[in-house]
Motif scaffolding. Structure first.
Motif, PDB file in Angstrom:
ATOM      1  N   TYR A 293       0.932  -1.172  -0.020  1.00 23.12           N
ATOM      2  CA  TYR A 293      -0.045  -0.123   0.069  1.00 23.12           C
ATOM      3  C   TYR A 293       0.832   1.167  -0.178  1.00 23.12           C
ATOM      4  O   TYR A 293       1.702   1.452   0.814  1.00 23.12           O
ATOM      5  CB  TYR A 293      -0.893  -0.091   1.364  1.00 23.12           C
ATOM      6  CG  TYR A 293      -1.704   1.288   1.408  1.00 23.12           C
ATOM      7  CD1 TYR A 293      -2.914   1.252   0.884  1.00 23.12           C
ATOM      8  CD2 TYR A 293      -1.290   2.222   2.090  1.00 23.12           C
ATOM      9  CE1 TYR A 293      -3.629   2.218   0.919  1.00 23.12           C
ATOM     10  CE2 TYR A 293      -2.050   3.323   2.497  1.00 23.12           C
ATOM     11  CZ  TYR A 293      -3.485   3.382   1.760  1.00 23.12           C
ATOM     12  OH  TYR A 293      -4.195   4.571   2.141  1.00 23.12           O
ATOM     13  N   LEU A 294       0.634   2.008  -0.991  1.00 27.75           N
ATOM     14  CA  LEU A 294       1.481   3.557  -1.123  1.00 27.75           C
ATOM     15  C   LEU A 294       1.302   4.513  -0.582  1.00 27.75           C
ATOM     16  O   LEU A 294       1.754   5.552  -0.664  1.00 27.75           O
ATOM     17  CB  LEU A 294       1.978   3.412  -2.517  1.00 27.75           C
ATOM     18  CG  LEU A 294       2.610   2.378  -3.234  1.00 27.75           C
ATOM     19  CD1 LEU A 294       2.819   2.593  -4.684  1.00 27.75           C
ATOM     20  CD2 LEU A 294       3.833   1.607  -2.481  1.00 27.75           C
ATOM     21  N   GLY A 295      -0.082   4.610  -0.108  1.00 28.03           N
ATOM     22  CA  GLY A 295      -0.614   5.902   0.258  1.00 28.03           C
ATOM     23  C   GLY A 295      -1.962   6.351   0.029  1.00 28.03           C
ATOM     24  O   GLY A 295      -2.438   5.619  -1.004  1.00 28.03           O
ATOM     25  N   GLN A 296      -2.475   7.508   0.410  1.00 23.94           N
ATOM     26  CA  GLN A 296      -3.930   7.816  -0.138  1.00 23.94           C
ATOM     27  C   GLN A 296      -3.643   9.257  -0.888  1.00 23.94           C
ATOM     28  O   GLN A 296      -2.939  10.083  -0.254  1.00 23.94           O
ATOM     29  CB  GLN A 296      -4.674   8.212   1.092  1.00 23.94           C
ATOM     30  CG  GLN A 296      -6.088   8.524   0.864  1.00 23.94           C
ATOM     31  CD  GLN A 296      -6.981   7.498   0.309  1.00 23.94           C
ATOM     32  OE1 GLN A 296      -6.563   6.095   0.512  1.00 23.94           O
ATOM     33  NE2 GLN A 296      -8.239   7.697  -0.514  1.00 23.94           N
ATOM     34  N   GLY A 297      -3.958   9.455  -1.916  1.00 19.65           N
ATOM     35  CA  GLY A 297      -3.922  10.589  -2.864  1.00 19.65           C
ATOM     36  C   GLY A 297      -5.388  11.125  -3.013  1.00 19.65           C
ATOM     37  O   GLY A 297      -6.217  10.614  -2.461  1.00 19.65           O
ATOM     38  N   ILE A 298      -5.398  12.337  -3.671  1.00 17.03           N
ATOM     39  CA  ILE A 298      -6.530  13.052  -4.023  1.00 17.03           C
ATOM     40  C   ILE A 298      -7.378  11.974  -4.652  1.00 17.03           C
ATOM     41  O   ILE A 298      -8.827  12.123  -4.715  1.00 17.03           O
ATOM     42  CB  ILE A 298      -6.193  14.253  -4.668  1.00 17.03           C
ATOM     43  CG1 ILE A 298      -5.690  15.170  -3.919  1.00 17.03           C
ATOM     44  CG2 ILE A 298      -7.630  14.973  -5.093  1.00 17.03           C
ATOM     45  CD1 ILE A 298      -5.080  16.684  -4.525  1.00 17.03           C
ATOM     46  N   SER A 299      -6.732  11.125  -5.713  1.00 17.72           N
ATOM     47  CA  SER A 299      -7.407  10.279  -6.486  1.00 17.72           C
ATOM     48  C   SER A 299      -7.554   9.056  -6.059  1.00 17.72           C
ATOM     49  O   SER A 299      -7.934   8.191  -6.694  1.00 17.72           O
ATOM     50  CB  SER A 299      -6.878  10.390  -8.054  1.00 17.72           C
ATOM     51  OG  SER A 299      -6.973  11.712  -8.600  1.00 17.72           O
ATOM     52  N   GLY A 300      -7.538   8.826  -4.902  1.00 15.48           N
ATOM     53  CA  GLY A 300      -7.775   7.667  -4.050  1.00 15.48           C
ATOM     54  C   GLY A 300      -6.389   6.869  -3.728  1.00 15.48           C
ATOM     55  O   GLY A 300      -5.476   7.423  -3.553  1.00 15.48           O
ATOM     56  N   ALA A 301      -6.764   5.653  -3.067  1.00 14.10           N
ATOM     57  CA  ALA A 301      -5.724   4.810  -2.411  1.00 14.10           C
ATOM     58  C   ALA A 301      -4.800   4.456  -3.531  1.00 14.10           C
ATOM     59  O   ALA A 301      -5.323   4.185  -4.832  1.00 14.10           O
ATOM     60  CB  ALA A 301      -6.380   3.644  -1.803  1.00 14.10           C
ATOM     61  N   MET A 302      -3.475   4.258  -3.331  1.00 14.51           N
ATOM     62  CA  MET A 302      -2.633   3.680  -4.320  1.00 14.51           C
ATOM     63  C   MET A 302      -2.055   2.369  -3.755  1.00 14.51           C
ATOM     64  O   MET A 302      -1.386   2.193  -2.609  1.00 14.51           O
ATOM     65  CB  MET A 302      -1.371   4.790  -4.490  1.00 14.51           C
ATOM     66  CG  MET A 302      -1.792   6.109  -5.087  1.00 14.51           C
ATOM     67  SD  MET A 302      -0.554   7.228  -5.351  1.00 14.51           S
ATOM     68  CE  MET A 302       0.469   6.134  -6.313  1.00 14.51           C
ATOM     69  N   LEU A 303      -1.863   1.530  -4.726  1.00 17.13           N
ATOM     70  CA  LEU A 303      -1.098   0.253  -4.491  1.00 17.13           C
ATOM     71  C   LEU A 303      -0.082   0.102  -5.439  1.00 17.13           C
ATOM     72  O   LEU A 303       0.099   0.699  -6.713  1.00 17.13           O
ATOM     73  CB  LEU A 303      -2.205  -1.159  -4.501  1.00 17.13           C
ATOM     74  CG  LEU A 303      -3.273  -1.063  -3.582  1.00 17.13           C
ATOM     75  CD1 LEU A 303      -4.277  -2.085  -4.133  1.00 17.13           C
ATOM     76  CD2 LEU A 303      -2.901  -1.138  -2.280  1.00 17.13           C
ATOM     77  N   GLY A 304       0.828  -0.860  -5.378  1.00 18.34           N
ATOM     78  CA  GLY A 304       1.973  -1.203  -6.100  1.00 18.34           C
ATOM     79  C   GLY A 304       3.062  -2.006  -5.554  1.00 18.34           C
ATOM     80  O   GLY A 304       2.731  -2.754  -4.786  1.00 18.34           O
ATOM     81  N   GLU A 305       4.354  -1.815  -6.005  1.00 12.92           N
ATOM     82  CA  GLU A 305       5.308  -2.504  -5.611  1.00 12.92           C
ATOM     83  C   GLU A 305       6.247  -1.832  -4.864  1.00 12.92           C
ATOM     84  O   GLU A 305       6.519  -0.631  -5.226  1.00 12.92           O
ATOM     85  CB  GLU A 305       6.013  -3.238  -6.841  1.00 12.92           C
ATOM     86  CG  GLU A 305       4.943  -4.069  -7.600  1.00 12.92           C
ATOM     87  CD  GLU A 305       4.767  -5.507  -6.792  1.00 12.92           C
ATOM     88  OE1 GLU A 305       5.787  -6.195  -6.091  1.00 12.92           O
ATOM     89  OE2 GLU A 305       3.612  -6.207  -6.935  1.00 12.92           O
ATOM     90  N   GLU A 306       6.964  -2.671  -4.069  1.00 17.08           N
ATOM     91  CA  GLU A 306       7.919  -1.809  -3.227  1.00 17.08           C
ATOM     92  C   GLU A 306       9.347  -2.756  -3.537  1.00 17.08           C
ATOM     93  O   GLU A 306       9.289  -3.781  -3.509  1.00 17.08           O
ATOM     94  CB  GLU A 306       7.734  -1.570  -1.736  1.00 17.08           C
ATOM     95  CG  GLU A 306       6.756  -0.464  -1.485  1.00 17.08           C
ATOM     96  CD  GLU A 306       7.020  -0.042   0.208  1.00 17.08           C
ATOM     97  OE1 GLU A 306       6.890   1.219   0.389  1.00 17.08           O
ATOM     98  OE2 GLU A 306       6.696  -0.956   0.721  1.00 17.08           O
ATOM     99  N   GLY A 307      10.771  -1.987  -3.385  1.00 17.10           N
ATOM    100  CA  GLY A 307      11.703  -2.526  -3.529  1.00 17.10           C
ATOM    101  C   GLY A 307      13.128  -1.903  -2.818  1.00 17.10           C
ATOM    102  O   GLY A 307      12.747  -0.648  -2.218  1.00 17.10           O
ATOM    103  N   ARG A 308      14.290  -1.935  -3.614  1.00 15.49           N
ATOM    104  CA  ARG A 308      15.249  -0.971  -2.873  1.00 15.49           C
ATOM    105  C   ARG A 308      16.081  -0.923  -3.959  1.00 15.49           C
ATOM    106  O   ARG A 308      16.241  -1.536  -4.981  1.00 15.49           O
ATOM    107  CB  ARG A 308      16.083  -1.800  -1.798  1.00 15.49           C
ATOM    108  CG  ARG A 308      15.379  -1.817  -0.383  1.00 15.49           C
ATOM    109  CD  ARG A 308      16.398  -2.266   0.648  1.00 15.49           C
ATOM    110  NE  ARG A 308      15.451  -2.381   2.133  1.00 15.49           N
ATOM    111  CZ  ARG A 308      15.475  -1.378   2.863  1.00 15.49           C
ATOM    112  NH1 ARG A 308      16.125  -0.201   2.660  1.00 15.49           N
ATOM    113  NH2 ARG A 308      14.785  -1.462   4.083  1.00 15.49           N
ATOM    114  N   LEU A 309      16.940   0.313  -3.769  1.00 15.52           N
ATOM    115  CA  LEU A 309      17.826   0.787  -4.816  1.00 15.52           C
ATOM    116  C   LEU A 309      19.334   0.794  -4.141  1.00 15.52           C
ATOM    117  O   LEU A 309      19.303   1.148  -2.880  1.00 15.52           O
ATOM    118  CB  LEU A 309      17.439   2.270  -5.302  1.00 15.52           C
ATOM    119  CG  LEU A 309      16.174   2.518  -5.965  1.00 15.52           C
ATOM    120  CD1 LEU A 309      15.852   3.810  -6.420  1.00 15.52           C
ATOM    121  CD2 LEU A 309      16.078   1.654  -7.292  1.00 15.52           C
ATOM    122  N   LYS A 310      20.374   0.686  -4.705  1.00 15.27           N
ATOM    123  CA  LYS A 310      21.627   0.906  -4.260  1.00 15.27           C
ATOM    124  C   LYS A 310      21.992   2.545  -3.644  1.00 15.27           C
ATOM    125  O   LYS A 310      22.139   2.575  -2.730  1.00 15.27           O
ATOM    126  CB  LYS A 310      22.660   0.724  -5.190  1.00 15.27           C
ATOM    127  CG  LYS A 310      22.884  -1.084  -5.414  1.00 15.27           C
ATOM    128  CD  LYS A 310      24.026  -1.093  -6.385  1.00 15.27           C
ATOM    129  CE  LYS A 310      24.337  -2.591  -6.458  1.00 15.27           C
ATOM    130  NZ  LYS A 310      25.398  -2.989  -7.466  1.00 15.27           N
TER     131      LYS A 310
END
Length: 410
Positions: free
Chosen positions: A223-240
């Motif tokens: 779950y990536l948060g709540q924006g003006i246009s609704g809830a956001m889902l997606g993928e999470e990872g790491r960068l170097k």
């Protein structure tokens, strides 16, 4: 009571200093890596607004306040933000004034969105009424100090820049600041991308989904948060690494890739590469200077802290008159809370022996952001609906004791 009519009709819209000082300091609240400042609309009661470089118009999220202030609009407009619901209808109210300690804005527009679109107070656990961005930032440099919870607004760009500060130029695109950032990921892949500096995003870093190949290791659904246009889902990872300047290199940061099906910006062919959010920005004393198109960053004591993912997998909102009813709004599949049996809709009655009515939502998040392996004990209330032998609906609430240990999944 009607507060309308305090603005100066006929003059250009914008803010001006109403004292002889060259700067004003304003106490603010910080929560979820976001900055919430107090202001008044048309000399009305004090309201709490998020400071957000990602919005052009000032937005009121509670139409009841507009009614209380006697504010009336005669034009419907549509606004678009991050989230899965697409365009949001808003009422446009013209010629309002906004008062912030020491400065005042006149002849401004206010967008009022429906009450059920963005329940900010439930997300923060205290009253939050709207969002302000370009209307304020376009006129003055603004310095945010996340350490002592203060905001300083300067009358011009002749402010002191400390010797340990980094000055980074940005470009205003559609009234929003973008900087070029170097992203280093898997197999030492390096990308240089224009990223929005977004004070209104609590996350670390968002990138367009087409760049998900750059993450090290596996990504997880999140779950990536709540924006003006609704809830956001997606993928999470790491960068170097993320490099903002020669002297600012951020190691092992978390990166999020919003689900492209929820990205209306892409559906409308609006270019969007990504953004830098509050989880990074809060590691600096930051001055955002629209008049000079520059960002001034100086590291604070949080700079070298590791970036942690959501180690419980829980998203929680606060309801009720005093925001002491803590409701689970989302549980990440595969997370420790999910494996322990926590479900959306559960009401948290206690956490680690602390009763819900005795603590705040901030206290709950502080517990859930403890060190990995910390044991979390929950007492939850869950509603059940069933039918008896005659087909009548029966409702009951049962209490359950659940526990799990916090875990870093990425």
């Amino acid at each position: 009571m009607n507060f309308q009519g305090s603005s100066l009709t006929g003059s250009d819209p914008g803010f001006e200093f109403i004292t002889g000082r060259s700067s004003v300091s304003i106490p603010v609240k910080t929560f979820h890596n976001l900055v919430i400042l107090p202001l008044q609309i048309n000399n009305g009661p004090v309201l709490n607004f998020i400071l957000d470089t990602g919005v052009n118009n000032t937005i009121l999220t509670e139409p009841l306040i507009a009614h209380t202030l006697g504010l009336e609009g005669d034009k419907l407009v549509y606004i678009l933000g991050l989230g899965g619901e697409g365009l949001v209808e808003a009422m446009k109210i013209k010629d309002i004034s906004i008062q912030i300690d020491g400065i005042e804005g006149s002849n401004l527009d206010l967008l009022v969105i429906p009450a059920d679109v963005l329940a900010l107070s439930e997300i923060f656990g205290f009253p939050v009424h709207g969002i302000i961005g370009y209307d304020l930032l376009k006129d003055f440099p603004v310095r945010v100090n996340y350490t002592n919870n203060s905001l300083r607004i300067y009358s011009d760009s002749d402010y002191r820049i400390g010797r340990r500060s980094n000055v980074i130029p940005f470009e205003l695109v559609n009234n929003k600041p973008y900087i070029d950032a170097k992203i280093k990921g898997t197999a030492d892949t390096i990308l240089t991308l224009p990223l929005l500096v977004d004070l209104g995003a609590s996350h670390t870093l968002y990138l367009n989904n087409k760049y998900d190949f750059i993450s090290e290791g596996e990504t997880i659904l999140s779950y990536l948060g709540q924006g003006i246009s609704g809830a956001m889902l997606g993928e999470e990872g790491r960068l170097k690494k993320v490099k903002l300047s020669d002297d600012i290199v951020i190691e092992k940061t978390i990166v999020a890739y919003p689900d492209p099906e929820q990205m209306w910006l892409e559906k409308l062919d609006i270019p969007w590469e990504g953004l830098i959010g509050g989880s990074i920005l809060s590691r600096f004393h930051i001055t955002i200077d629209y008049p000079s198109e520059r960002l001034v960053l100086r590291k604070n004591h949080k700079f070298n802290r590791p970036f942690n993912s959501n180690m419980s997998g829980l998203e929680i909102v606060a309801e009720g008159r005093n925001y002491r009813r803590f409701i689970v709004s989302y549980v990440r599949p595969g997370s420790p809370a999910y494996e322990a049996g926590v479900k959306p809709g559960d009401r948290i009655l206690s956490i680690n022996r602390k009763k819900a009515f005795e603590i705040t939502l901030q206290d709950v998040f502080d517990i859930l952001n403890s060190s990995p392996r910390t044991r979390i004990s929950l007492t939850i209330a869950r509603k059940y609906i069933s039918k008896d032998e005659e087909g009548n609906i029966e409702r009951e609430t049962k209490h359950h004791d659940l526990s799990f240990r916090l875990r870093q999944d990425i």
